[in-house]
Design an enzyme around this catalytic site. Structure first.
Site, PDB file in Angstrom:
ATOM      1  N   CYS A   9       3.822   7.230  -0.929  1.00  0.00           N
ATOM      2  CA  CYS A   9       4.791   6.633  -0.005  1.00  0.00           C
ATOM      3  C   CYS A   9       5.457   5.408  -0.636  1.00  0.00           C
ATOM      4  O   CYS A   9       4.773   4.479  -1.081  1.00  0.00           O
ATOM      5  CB  CYS A   9       4.054   6.247   1.273  1.00  0.00           C
ATOM      6  SG  CYS A   9       4.976   5.173   2.387  1.00  0.00           S
ATOM      7  N   SER A  10       6.776   5.385  -0.626  1.00  0.00           N
ATOM      8  CA  SER A  10       7.500   4.255  -1.227  1.00  0.00           C
ATOM      9  C   SER A  10       7.266   2.954  -0.458  1.00  0.00           C
ATOM     10  O   SER A  10       7.183   1.879  -1.059  1.00  0.00           O
ATOM     11  CB  SER A  10       8.998   4.558  -1.311  1.00  0.00           C
ATOM     12  OG  SER A  10       9.549   4.718  -0.019  1.00  0.00           O
TER      13      SER A  10
END
Length: 122
Positions: A9-10
Site C-alpha cells: 500500500c502506497s
C-alpha cells in the site's frame, strides 16, 4: 508506537517513510500476515474513537461478497462487524498508527502521521 500496514500500500509506505524521517521508534505489524483478533480490534477502535464500520474498506472484494454495505451500523451489529474484520483483515483501513499517548489514528495522510508523532512524550 505501532503501525499496522500492508507493504504493498502506497499510503502505508508513505506513513512508514515519515516515521523513519522523524526517527520515531515503532514496530511494524503486517496485519494481513498477522491479523488482529477481535479483542485487539476493539482496543484499537477504542483508541481511535471509531466503530468497526468506520474503518472498513467497502470496495474490497470481501466487502462486496459479505454485503457489508447493507449491514446495520449500530451497537447490536458491532460484534458481527468485528468478526468480519478479524476474519477478513484486508477489509481494515490502513495504515493504523497507535500513538504513545494511548490514542491511535488512521494514518492515510501526512497530517495524521504528524499528529500521532506529536503525541510522543518529550
Amino acid at each position: 508506537m505501532e503501525i499496522w500496514l500492508n507493504p504493498a500500500c502506497s499510503k502505508c509506505r508513505s506513513a512508514q517513510r515519515l516515521l523513519d524521517e522523524d526517527g520515531a521508534e515503532y514496530t511494524v505489524r503486517r496485519y494481513l500476515d498477522d491479523p488482529p483478533t477481535e479483542a485487539e480490534l476493539r482496543t484499537v477502535l477504542d483508541r481511535l474513537g471509531l466503530e468497526p464500520w468506520d474503518i472498513v474498506r467497502t470496495r474490497e472484494p470481501d466487502a462486496e461478497a459479505l454485503g457489508l454495505r447493507d449491514w446495520p451500523r449500530d451497537a447490536d451489529a458491532r460484534g458481527r462487524w468485528l468478526a468480519a474484520l478479524a476474519a477478513h483483515p484486508a477489509l481494515i483501513q490502513r495504515p493504523i498508527l497507535t500513538a504513545d499517548d494511548g490514542t491511535a489514528v488512521v494514518a492515510r495522510t501526512e497530517e495524521a502521521v504528524r499528529d500521532a508523532l506529536s503525541r510522543r512524550p518529550t
